[in-house]
Enzyme design. Structure first.
Site, PDB file in Angstrom:
ATOM      1  CG  ASN A 165       2.293  -3.281 -12.316  1.00  0.00           C
ATOM      2  OD1 ASN A 165       1.836  -3.638 -13.402  1.00  0.00           O
ATOM      3  ND2 ASN A 165       3.115  -4.021 -11.601  1.00  0.00           N
ATOM      4  CG  PHE A 204       2.714  -8.611 -13.999  1.00  0.00           C
ATOM      5  CD1 PHE A 204       2.952  -8.086 -12.744  1.00  0.00           C
ATOM      6  CD2 PHE A 204       1.406  -8.860 -14.364  1.00  0.00           C
ATOM      7  CE1 PHE A 204       1.907  -7.828 -11.866  1.00  0.00           C
ATOM      8  CE2 PHE A 204       0.343  -8.606 -13.503  1.00  0.00           C
ATOM      9  CZ  PHE A 204       0.605  -8.087 -12.245  1.00  0.00           C
ATOM     10  CG  ASP A 246       2.906  -4.155  -1.228  1.00  0.00           C
ATOM     11  OD1 ASP A 246       3.349  -4.191  -2.399  1.00  0.00           O
ATOM     12  OD2 ASP A 246       3.658  -4.174  -0.234  1.00  0.00           O
TER      13      ASP A 246
END
Length: 192
Positions: free
Chosen positions: A10, A149, A69
């Site tokens: 990412n 995002f 995460d």
């Protein structure tokens, strides 16, 4: 200069984190170390996914690394989307689809309390360390802002009137879940 691989594909996360790491650390990407495969995230917790990715990179590439995460946990949805945040609306992993799915599921809900939670697993010289960052907030009823995002356009952190998507990257990093977890990581690294 200490090299650390951030086990993610990412680019938005890499940009956020590289801005927060201090100058004595060189942030490597998966591509930098030759890891071109997609890392599995098939655990049922954020902690498990974070650890799974970091273990894979350490065991296969023998580089100091960390993986994260992150999940959005919405109270009225019993903690959903949680560990499934990136693929909440399906395997295409579309931010827009995920946000629209979330807003649809919250229609008619007065309780819009939510929290972002980031979990980081670091492997440093073969030793495992873990860090967590949490930020509480609320989900808006419509998109606001065009920065950031993920769920940033619909998440307003407690004590603020803007969504993450309306804030500068610096302002977001100073209060965000990932920012809090990364600061714990950096503080730990200073002691090594």
């Amino acid at each position: 200069m200490t090299e650390l691989c951030f086990a993610t594909n990412n680019r938005n996360k890499v940009a956020e984190v590289s801005q927060m790491l201090e100058s004595q650390y060189k942030l490597l990407t998966l591509q930098d170390i030759g890891c071109l495969e997609e890392l599995a995230e098939d655990q049922d917790t954020l902690e498990g996914n974070s650890r799974q990715k970091a273990v894979y990179v350490w065991e296969n590439y023998k580089v100091n690394c960390f993986a994260d995460d992150t999940g959005l946990e919405v109270e009225a949805l019993h903690g959903a989307p949680g560990v499934y945040s990136a693929r909440y609306a399906g395997p295409q992993r579309s931010d827009a689809d995920n946000i629209n799915h979330l807003l649809k599921n919250l229609q008619g809900q007065d309780n819009r309390h939510a929290r972002f939670r980031t979990f980081i697993t670091l492997f440093l010289d073969g030793q495992e360390h873990q860090f967590e960052g949490i930020v509480e907030g609320t989900i808006t009823k419509e998109w606001q802002g065009n920065k950031g995002f993920g769920y940033d356009p619909v998440f307003v952190p407690d004590g603020y009137e803007q969504t993450f998507a309306e804030m500068s990257r610096e302002e977001k990093n100073s209060i965000s879940h990932r920012g809090r977890a990364i600061r714990k990581l950096v503080e730990f690294l200073k002691t090594q």
